[in-house]
Enzyme design. Structure first.
Site, PDB file in Angstrom:
ATOM      1  N   LYS A  34       0.819  -1.217   0.000  1.00 42.43           N
ATOM      2  CA  LYS A  34       0.000   0.000   0.000  1.00 42.43           C
ATOM      3  C   LYS A  34       0.852   1.266   0.000  1.00 42.43           C
ATOM      4  O   LYS A  34       0.485   2.254  -0.637  1.00 42.43           O
ATOM      5  CB  LYS A  34      -0.960   0.006   1.185  1.00 42.43           C
ATOM      6  CG  LYS A  34      -0.334   0.286   2.537  1.00 42.43           C
ATOM      7  CD  LYS A  34      -1.395   0.407   3.610  1.00 42.43           C
ATOM      8  CE  LYS A  34      -0.764   0.663   4.970  1.00 42.43           C
ATOM      9  NZ  LYS A  34      -0.095   1.951   5.062  1.00 42.43           N
ATOM     10  N   THR A  35       1.981   1.258   0.711  1.00 48.77           N
ATOM     11  CA  THR A  35       2.829   2.455   0.738  1.00 48.77           C
ATOM     12  C   THR A  35       3.385   2.744  -0.640  1.00 48.77           C
ATOM     13  O   THR A  35       3.463   3.907  -1.079  1.00 48.77           O
ATOM     14  CB  THR A  35       3.975   2.282   1.756  1.00 48.77           C
ATOM     15  OG1 THR A  35       3.418   1.956   3.033  1.00 48.77           O
ATOM     16  CG2 THR A  35       4.797   3.553   1.874  1.00 48.77           C
ATOM     17  N   ASP A 221      -3.925   7.727   4.046  1.00 46.63           N
ATOM     18  CA  ASP A 221      -3.399   6.419   4.442  1.00 46.63           C
ATOM     19  C   ASP A 221      -4.145   5.916   5.681  1.00 46.63           C
ATOM     20  O   ASP A 221      -4.637   6.714   6.485  1.00 46.63           O
ATOM     21  CB  ASP A 221      -1.902   6.556   4.743  1.00 46.63           C
ATOM     22  CG  ASP A 221      -1.205   5.208   4.865  1.00 46.63           C
ATOM     23  OD1 ASP A 221      -1.805   4.183   4.479  1.00 46.63           O
ATOM     24  OD2 ASP A 221      -0.050   5.186   5.339  1.00 46.63           O
ATOM     25  N   GLU A 222      -4.227   4.582   5.846  1.00 45.60           N
ATOM     26  CA  GLU A 222      -4.831   3.953   7.032  1.00 45.60           C
ATOM     27  C   GLU A 222      -6.234   4.489   7.309  1.00 45.60           C
ATOM     28  O   GLU A 222      -6.587   4.829   8.444  1.00 45.60           O
ATOM     29  CB  GLU A 222      -3.930   4.174   8.264  1.00 45.60           C
ATOM     30  CG  GLU A 222      -2.509   3.690   8.115  1.00 45.60           C
ATOM     31  CD  GLU A 222      -2.349   2.178   8.187  1.00 45.60           C
ATOM     32  OE1 GLU A 222      -3.377   1.471   8.171  1.00 45.60           O
ATOM     33  OE2 GLU A 222      -1.200   1.719   8.235  1.00 45.60           O
ATOM     34  N   GLN A 252      -8.008  -4.723   9.258  1.00 47.24           N
ATOM     35  CA  GLN A 252      -6.992  -4.323  10.235  1.00 47.24           C
ATOM     36  C   GLN A 252      -7.448  -3.127  11.076  1.00 47.24           C
ATOM     37  O   GLN A 252      -6.626  -2.391  11.621  1.00 47.24           O
ATOM     38  CB  GLN A 252      -5.670  -3.999   9.539  1.00 47.24           C
ATOM     39  CG  GLN A 252      -5.034  -5.203   8.858  1.00 47.24           C
ATOM     40  CD  GLN A 252      -3.634  -4.913   8.355  1.00 47.24           C
ATOM     41  OE1 GLN A 252      -2.699  -4.729   9.114  1.00 47.24           O
ATOM     42  NE2 GLN A 252      -3.485  -4.865   7.042  1.00 47.24           N
ATOM     43  N   ARG A 600       1.643 -10.706  10.566  1.00 48.41           N
ATOM     44  CA  ARG A 600       2.967 -10.099  10.813  1.00 48.41           C
ATOM     45  C   ARG A 600       4.077 -11.064  10.419  1.00 48.41           C
ATOM     46  O   ARG A 600       5.229 -10.659  10.289  1.00 48.41           O
ATOM     47  CB  ARG A 600       3.151  -9.753  12.296  1.00 48.41           C
ATOM     48  CG  ARG A 600       2.200  -8.742  12.910  1.00 48.41           C
ATOM     49  CD  ARG A 600       2.045  -7.497  12.101  1.00 48.41           C
ATOM     50  NE  ARG A 600       0.911  -7.613  11.204  1.00 48.41           N
ATOM     51  CZ  ARG A 600       0.702  -6.819  10.156  1.00 48.41           C
ATOM     52  NH1 ARG A 600       1.568  -5.862   9.865  1.00 48.41           N
ATOM     53  NH2 ARG A 600      -0.355  -6.968   9.388  1.00 48.41           N
TER      54      ARG A 600
END
Length: 714
Positions: A34-35, A221-222, A252, A600
């Site tokens: 995503k970044t 973002d997020e 998330q 993770r």
């Protein structure tokens, strides 16, 4: 124009970058890049001449993310983009508010109060309103005001359903008085940076038009972590052009306790008619079994937009996710410690291993195990267990019980919780101690006898010193565990944290319960205090490679080769508060937290659950987390000392440990000859949970912990 910067993107990523016009929701699963999509999209808008850097509003949740994005954009462009509006919600809100401060009743040089200043100001407001701050503490009001600000409520706008019973219904008036004091001081708190800006955008068309002309594109973002006031801010700014791109993952969304609203992302398509949704599902982080386990688990949630992660790597075959059933929490720590050592010896770096727990109190057992094995570790996002303020406070009480001359410990707790011991009282205490050359406790007794303490302070000090006498007597009579339980209650220390309404308070109470559990593992108070002193003195290795320990909330955004996920039991994970609240919403957030934990891991995910856990000083049976039953059997390997199927269980179901009362499998039945380092040889009389009644040859009958006993069959 060269499009080399687009060459490495997969089709979904490229679609998210190139869909520049109109509202766009990018559902970016864990590890899907995503970044990269966000930074490439920013660069693409610039390189395709659609906007200048100062015409793109880009919002991140952390300063670290903002720095990383700035660097990546500069790398694509070959130079730094000047004049960017890129930063956190609060940083961008402050920038906007300073420009139009006068319209918000402020001057442009307004101060931003930190939490300490905010608390001091609230205390002044409470005192002016003659509110009993012992019954209605300022930090509880601070938490309530922050919740209102997160939801976009100005004073006078609070709905009945959102009102508070603080100070018998005075919270709304106190909020208004607090805001008036802020304005008089030309100051704001962090909540105001967005609240006042949103209020300006709503009520001042000229301000809103200014920013509509300024920003042609908005990148967020997020998005799943936004609260209501952040949501209002974004919607107001996007009204004119609707060129808003929100990147996030509804699976998330794990921060509802700090105001995040998962509904913001779930209703994006309703908020922005005609919105396009792009799903990023190719995961470049984890192996196929890890992704299958995570996807299968999260599919049990109903409140989600839906996506399925699949491997984006060519080498994604990997090991199954392990589920280890162990007998108790002590064995769990030993098992994890043994695995860490095994992987380290095989060449894996400690820096690529992590233990992710549901709650901070769980780290203690693993910390002590790592110290025993000389494995360097670090706590991310928090302090080591015995460094936490509430633990140090409780231990200070114990130190004064064990050693009344311990001035440092006594000074730490003399006014914790608040007993009205101010600077002048402390000064008098120290002066008396120095002049008489006696410890502070003795000096306090002397001041009581000579009238050195006056009024209410005299009574509270007399009660405190009497309590210490009672606790010392209780220590002799009932032992150190009962004494700690009593002092935490009778000192008012637990009541202090129960009254605290901050998000951290429940965790502090859980840590104190864990301290009681820790104490039960030692035969004496002095033995425990010696152990703590050694743990606190333990020099961590200077090596850069350290095992990481953190909560699941703190792990979001991180990744490791090997991830240990202990404590997957009902009441631990899902957390008991989530179960008690009832309803599906809190349970689904717990499941999202489990999903975050599993994703993770790059190579290995190792879940464990114990058949028994110590609750205070007693062992209780535990039930495996429902999340274990929701994992796909085809991608799970079961193991551990307590792994066994229930009678009649189908092979496709999750294996559960056989739960048996501890006394029923006593390793040392009555009549067994045993040896104890301190008390010598003796014979077992009876067993009680994890303790044995033993008749020692030289010291008579005693009850001791089984773990300190060795069988002596000779």
């Amino acid at each position: 124009m060269s499009e080399a910067y687009l060459a490495g993107l997969n089709p979904a990523q490229r679609a998210a970058v190139e869909a520049t016009e109109g509202p766009l929701l990018v559902l970016a699963g864990a590890g899907t890049g995503k970044t990269r999509v966000l930074t490439t999209r920013f660069a693409h808008i610039l390189l395709s001449k659609r906007a200048f850097p100062n015409q793109i509003l880009t919002v991140t949740f952390t300063n670290k993310a903002a720095r990383e994005m700035r660097e990546r954009v500069g790398h694509i462009l070959g130079q730094e983009a000047e004049g960017m509006w890129l930063g956190t919600f609060h940083a961008l809100g402050a920038r906007m508010l300073r420009r139009f401060a006068e319209r918000a009743g402020l001057h442009s040089n307004f101060s931003i109060l930190d939490s300490d200043d905010q608390l001091r100001l609230l205390k002044q407001v409470l005192e002016a309103a003659r509110v009993d701050v012992k019954r209605w503490p300022a930090n509880a009001l601070m938490a309530q005001i922050q919740r209102w600000k997160d939801k976009g409520f100005m004073p006078g706008q609070i709905p009945v359903a959102e009102d508070s019973d603080f100070a018998n219904g005075q919270a709304g008036a106190l909020y208004a008085a607090y805001q008036a004091r802020l304005q008089a001081l030309n100051a704001v708190d962090f909540g105001d940076l967005l609240l006042l800006t949103v209020n300006l955008l709503k009520t001042d068309p000229e301000v809103l038009a200014t920013y509509h002309r300024m920003f042609r594109y908005i990148l967020v973002d997020e998005y799943q972590d936004t609260n209501l006031v952040q949501y209002y801010w974004l919607r107001l700014l996007a009204q004119s052009h609707n060129n808003i791109c929100c990147v996030g993952d509804d699976d998330q969304s794990i921060y509802s306790w700090r105001g995040a609203e998962i509904e913001n992302i779930l209703k994006f398509e309703r908020d922005f008619p005609g919105a396009k949704t792009v799903r990023l599902e190719a995961n470049y982080r984890s192996t196929a079994p890890i992704l299958a386990a995570a996807s299968h688990l999260i599919a049990h949630n109903t409140g989600r937009l839906g996506k399925t992660l699949h491997p984006g790597r060519a080498d994604a075959k990997g090991e199954n996710v392990e589920v280890l059933a162990v007998w108790d929490s002590e064995e769990e720590a030993r098992t994890v410690g043994a695995r860490v050592e095994q992987y380290r010896r095989s060449g894996d770096s400690l820096a690529e291993m992590a233990i992710l727990v549901r709650a901070g109190f769980q780290t203690r057992a693993f910390e002590e195990r790592m110290i025993l094995q000389a494995i360097p570790y670090r706590i991310i996002g928090g302090l080591r267990f015995y460094e936490r303020a509430e633990i140090r406070d409780a231990i200070a009480y114990l130190r004064v019980i064990a050693q009344p001359a311990d001035d440092l410990a006594f000074e730490r707790i003399i006014n914790t919780p608040k007993r009205g011991v101010g600077d002048s009282a402390l000064r008098s205490l120290h002066e008396r101690a120095r002049s008489a050359q006696v410890p502070l406790v003795q000096a306090a007794q002397s001041l009581l006898q000579t009238g050195g303490f006056r009024g209410k302070l005299r009574e509270t000090m007399r009660a405190l010193l009497a309590n210490f006498d009672d606790w010392r007597a209780l220590l002799e009579k009932a032992g150190h565990v009962v004494t700690l339980e009593a002092l935490l209650e009778e000192s008012g220390y637990l009541a202090m944290w129960r009254a605290d309404k901050s998000p951290e308070a429940p965790g502090r109470l859980e840590n104190l319960k864990e301290l009681v559990r820790a104490l039960a593992e030692f035969e004496s108070l002095q033995g425990f205090l010696d152990h703590v002193a050694l743990v606190m003195e333990n020099e961590q290795s200077s090596s850069d490679a350290k095992l990481s320990m953190m909560t699941l909330h703190g792990a979001k955004g991180l990744e490791f080769d090997t991830v240990f996920l202990p404590g997957w039991e009902e009441g631990v994970f899902p957390n008991q508060r989530a179960l008690d609240e009832g309803g599906n919403k809190s349970l689904e957030e717990e499941r999202r937290l489990a999903y975050v934990g599993i994703t993770r891991a790059r190579q290995r995910a190792i879940i464990s659950h114990a058949a028994n856990r110590r609750i205070y000083a007693n062992w209780q049976t535990s039930v495996p987390s429902r999340f274990i039953a929701e994992l796909p059997e085809a991608f799970i390997t079961h193991g551990g000392s307590a792994a066994a199927k229930r009678p009649g269980q189908a092979s496709s179901e999750t294996q559960f440990p056989i739960i048996v009362q501890r006394a029923a499998i006593q390793k040392m039945p009555p009549g067994t000859r045993v040896f104890h380092e301190k008390f010598g040889y003796g014979k077992v009389l009876a067993g009680h949970d994890d303790r044995l009644d033993i008749d020692f040859e030289t010291s008579g009958e005693k009850r001791v912990l089984e773990k300190f006993i060795r069988r002596h069959d000779a």
